[in-house]
Design an enzyme around this catalytic site. Structure first.
Site, PDB file in Angstrom:
ATOM      1  N   HIS A   1      -5.900   3.937  -0.284  1.00 13.09           N
ATOM      2  CA  HIS A   1      -6.747   3.311  -1.746  1.00 13.09           C
ATOM      3  C   HIS A   1      -5.655   4.565  -2.655  1.00 13.09           C
ATOM      4  O   HIS A   1      -4.565   3.883  -3.887  1.00 13.09           O
ATOM      5  CB  HIS A   1      -8.206   3.817  -1.630  1.00 13.09           C
ATOM      6  CG  HIS A   1      -8.859   4.245  -3.412  1.00 13.09           C
ATOM      7  ND1 HIS A   1      -9.450   2.631  -3.482  1.00 13.09           N
ATOM      8  CD2 HIS A   1      -8.009   5.130  -4.061  1.00 13.09           C
ATOM      9  CE1 HIS A   1      -9.695   3.374  -4.627  1.00 13.09           C
ATOM     10  NE2 HIS A   1      -8.986   4.784  -5.601  1.00 13.09           N
ATOM     11  N   GLU A   2      -5.829   5.816  -2.339  1.00  7.99           N
ATOM     12  CA  GLU A   2      -4.562   6.246  -2.974  1.00  7.99           C
ATOM     13  C   GLU A   2      -3.105   6.700  -3.402  1.00  7.99           C
ATOM     14  O   GLU A   2      -2.849   7.098  -4.101  1.00  7.99           O
ATOM     15  CB  GLU A   2      -4.826   7.873  -2.319  1.00  7.99           C
ATOM     16  CG  GLU A   2      -6.415   8.143  -2.231  1.00  7.99           C
ATOM     17  CD  GLU A   2      -7.555   9.074  -3.155  1.00  7.99           C
ATOM     18  OE1 GLU A   2      -7.035   8.642  -4.826  1.00  7.99           O
ATOM     19  OE2 GLU A   2      -8.604   8.389  -3.807  1.00  7.99           O
TER      20      GLU A   2
ATOM     21  N   HIS B   1      -2.620   3.887  -6.575  1.00  8.08           N
ATOM     22  CA  HIS B   1      -2.475   5.276  -7.772  1.00  8.08           C
ATOM     23  C   HIS B   1      -1.622   5.150  -7.618  1.00  8.08           C
ATOM     24  O   HIS B   1      -0.754   5.914  -8.594  1.00  8.08           O
ATOM     25  CB  HIS B   1      -4.080   5.762  -7.540  1.00  8.08           C
ATOM     26  CG  HIS B   1      -5.203   5.749  -7.905  1.00  8.08           C
ATOM     27  ND1 HIS B   1      -4.966   5.006  -8.600  1.00  8.08           N
ATOM     28  CD2 HIS B   1      -6.434   5.891  -7.065  1.00  8.08           C
ATOM     29  CE1 HIS B   1      -6.799   5.389  -8.759  1.00  8.08           C
ATOM     30  NE2 HIS B   1      -7.484   5.019  -7.576  1.00  8.08           N
TER      31      HIS B   1
ATOM     32  N   HIS C   1       1.356   2.994  -8.581  1.00 10.66           N
ATOM     33  CA  HIS C   1       1.207   2.958  -9.722  1.00 10.66           C
ATOM     34  C   HIS C   1       1.879   3.473 -10.212  1.00 10.66           C
ATOM     35  O   HIS C   1       2.630   3.716 -11.711  1.00 10.66           O
ATOM     36  CB  HIS C   1      -0.433   2.374 -10.149  1.00 10.66           C
ATOM     37  CG  HIS C   1      -0.721   2.109 -10.916  1.00 10.66           C
ATOM     38  ND1 HIS C   1      -2.026   1.679 -11.521  1.00 10.66           N
ATOM     39  CD2 HIS C   1       0.337   1.726 -12.365  1.00 10.66           C
ATOM     40  CE1 HIS C   1      -1.914   0.655 -12.766  1.00 10.66           C
ATOM     41  NE2 HIS C   1      -0.561   0.511 -13.337  1.00 10.66           N
TER      42      HIS C   1
END
Length: 601
Positions: free
Chosen positions: A391-392, A395, A398
């Site tokens: 998940h991180e 980020h 991105h």
């Protein structure tokens, strides 16, 4: 047993599992030198007051100066915040952040003239400035974003007052963070054998995932007994947060705090209401999942402390950090070689601060610093932690792709799309794990984990979003946000979302008092919308391959070069429609059916 015997101090942390903040500044003294230099921005900015319409070159120079300041403060902020989060008790970094906040308030006050001046430029004059200075074209979208908010921008003196109040507006979040992360301690939990287990922000969820129900109940009741002691303080801090949002919304002539928050990101308020309405229309899936969990756990009553316990308790899914790195890389290979190359760099070049230490900020996040992103974890070798890593890093990739593709003015993506990349990574990881198992028990375990992602992201975050909306509406009506009122509302929402087969324990009424996201100004709904978008995108990537991957990477590279709804449409999903949410919830229902069938065999 004290936490100090179980959890190391920061000085005891293995450097290879800590982030490399020297990539930003080699020493604290280097930060202080850069901070001193940054003070020169104030007179440089002030020199442009009253001149922005003077010529295209002057306006271009001012916009370029803004980019220069963004880069300088990106480094200053990231270093001070990341160092502060390593151990929230260290006063030197608290002081750095306080100095930085004060300087930013000064700078915001000095630059408060720019928006009113930009708004006062006529369309004809602005066209002439573009014609005079071709380089100004770079900032057309940025200037258009300012000018579209013309009804909500005040006069120069009024803007200066609001800018000066900026420091005060951060106080509720700062108070909550220090109170929650640095001051609160919790009693040890006791398991069914009488053994004590330390309860911290980092250990709480692993304790709630235990198969020992006595341990789960003890941890649950112990944690909330502490929050209960401070419920009036917590209510006062949250009330201050809501009321400062209301003050700024009213000052800027918005219909509500929701309109003010979403307008900043060019998101229609209908998107927020669509989410809540669509989830309410599909509440039956959630109630059915609660009923299935109760049946499979074989309990007479299902309590809130039973929600995280694995239904398939005899499957061991421990994932040490080094294994998680390899797992995440393999699972994300459908995103292509460029993505995997950057991901591998981040995992091997100390972008990640892995393990808990005394005083470390709780939870997990990615900070998209321009030098490269930084990820904070509190890794405890669970499958959930492996998903958090994926998940991180979503980020982070991105941020990295936006920062390296877009000019400074458009590098920061808005928070509406912030959770899409992270959750798409989680969806791809789940698909990878499911594709590699033919063991029914392990498949059931993974499907239950997938269901829990739906529960905790689509349903739980929507419940948070509804709570946040309702407390803002209460404040707008002039109602008091007392502990009793907040507890009552939170209890009512839990009853509605979990349905008749859940015992809504009185302790859960206090959960609002430990959720940091209620200080982020309508942030939480984006976890749910992002999850729905990510489910759609991950399925398109796996089904269509290269064309879908290229569309998706272009979205990641997009920053804020277009509004978020347009960017997501380019990637293949329309979040202005309730359809992605409804489709995701339909999948949730199908997974419930499969889990029921697998565990009934």
């Amino acid at each position: 047993m004290s936490n100090s015997k179980q959890i190391p101090s920061r000085s005891q942390a293995d450097p290879q599992y800590t982030w490399a903040l020297t990539d930003i500044f080699p020493t604290d003294d280097a930060w202080r030198a850069a901070f001193a230099s940054a003070k020169a921005f104030i007179p440089r900015v002030a020199a442009y007051q009253g001149r922005l319409a003077e010529s295209g070159t002057v306006l271009y120079e001012y916009m370029a100066l803004d980019d220069e300041m963004t880069e300088a403060f990106d480094a200053l902020i990231n270093y001070a915040q990341r160092k502060g989060d390593e151990d929230t008790r260290v006063a030197v970094y608290q002081n750095m952040l306080a100095q930085l906040t004060s300087l930013l308030v000064e700078l915001n006050s000095a630059s408060a003239f720019d928006t009113p001046e930009i708004l006062s430029i006529s369309d004809e004059c602005l066209d002439r400035l573009y014609a005079e200075e071709p380089r100004l074209e770079l900032y057309r979208r940025k200037l258009d974003r300012v000018r579209r908010r013309r009804p909500h921008v005040l006069s120069d003196p009024e803007e200066r007052i609001l800018a000066a109040a900026g420091d005060l507006s951060q106080a509720p979040d700062n108070i909550f963070s220090m109170f929650n992360d640095a001051d609160l301690t919790f009693p040890d939990a006791v398991d069914s054998q009488g053994k004590s287990h330390p309860v911290t922000h980092g250990t709480y969820i692993p304790l709630m995932e235990s198969t020992d129900r006595a341990l789960r109940k003890s941890a649950f009741e112990g944690l909330y007994s502490v929050y209960g002691q401070y419920r009036n303080t917590s209510a006062a801090v949250l009330s201050a947060q809501v009321r400062q949002l209301l003050f700024f919304a009213k000052a800027r002539k918005y219909e509500s705090t929701l309109h003010a928050a979403l307008d900043a990101n060019e998101v229609p308020v209908e998107v927020y209401h669509n989410l809540i309405d669509t989830v309410h229309q599909n509440m039956g899936h959630m109630h059915r999942y609660v009923s299935l969990r109760k049946k499979l756990m074989g309990v007479d009553e299902l309590h809130m402390y039973d929600l995280y316990a694995p239904i398939v308790a005899d499957v061991d899914m421990k994932v040490p950090y080094e294994s998680a790195k390899e797992l995440v890389i393999e699972a994300l290979r459908p995103l292509g070689e460029e993505y995997i190359h950057i991901l591998t760099r981040g995992l091997n070049e100390r972008w990640v601060d892995v393990y808990e230490n005394q005083g470390k900020r709780s939870g997990a996040y990615s900070a998209g610093a321009r030098v490269h992103p930084y990820v904070l974890l509190n890794y405890t070798d669970t499958l959930n932690d492996a998903f958090t890593l994926a998940h991180e890093m979503g980020h982070s990739l991105h941020s990295y792709l936006s920062n390296t593709t877009q000019p400074v003015a458009y590098a920061d993506y808005v928070i509406f799309v912030a959770e899409v990349a992270s959750t798409c990574n989680e969806a791809l990881l789940m698909e990878y794990l499911l594709s590699r198992t033919d063991d029914n028990r392990q498949r059931a375990y993974l499907i239950n984990y997938f269901l829990e992602q739906f529960r905790t992201t689509l349903y739980r975050q929507t419940m948070f979003a509804e709570f946040e909306l309702k407390i803002n509406e209460m404040a707008q009506r002039g109602e008091g946000l007392t502990a009793e009122a907040l507890n009552s509302l939170y209890h009512q929402l839990n009853v509605e979302y979990f349905g008749p087969d859940m015992v809504v324990d009185e302790q859960i009424d206090l959960e609002w008092s430990r959720i940091p996201h209620f200080y982020y100004n309508y942030y939480v709904y984006q976890y749910a919308t992002g999850y729905a978008a990510a489910i759609a995108l991950s399925r398109r990537i796996l089904k269509e391959g290269a064309p879908a991957v290229e569309d998706y990477l272009n979205f990641l590279r997009g920053g804020c070069s277009a509004d978020p709804i347009t960017l997501l449409r380019g990637a293949g999903v329309d979040m202005a429609s309730p359809q992605p949410i409804a489709q995701a919830l339909e999948l949730f229902g199908q997974l419930i059916d499969e889990l029921d069938e697998l565990l009934s065999e």
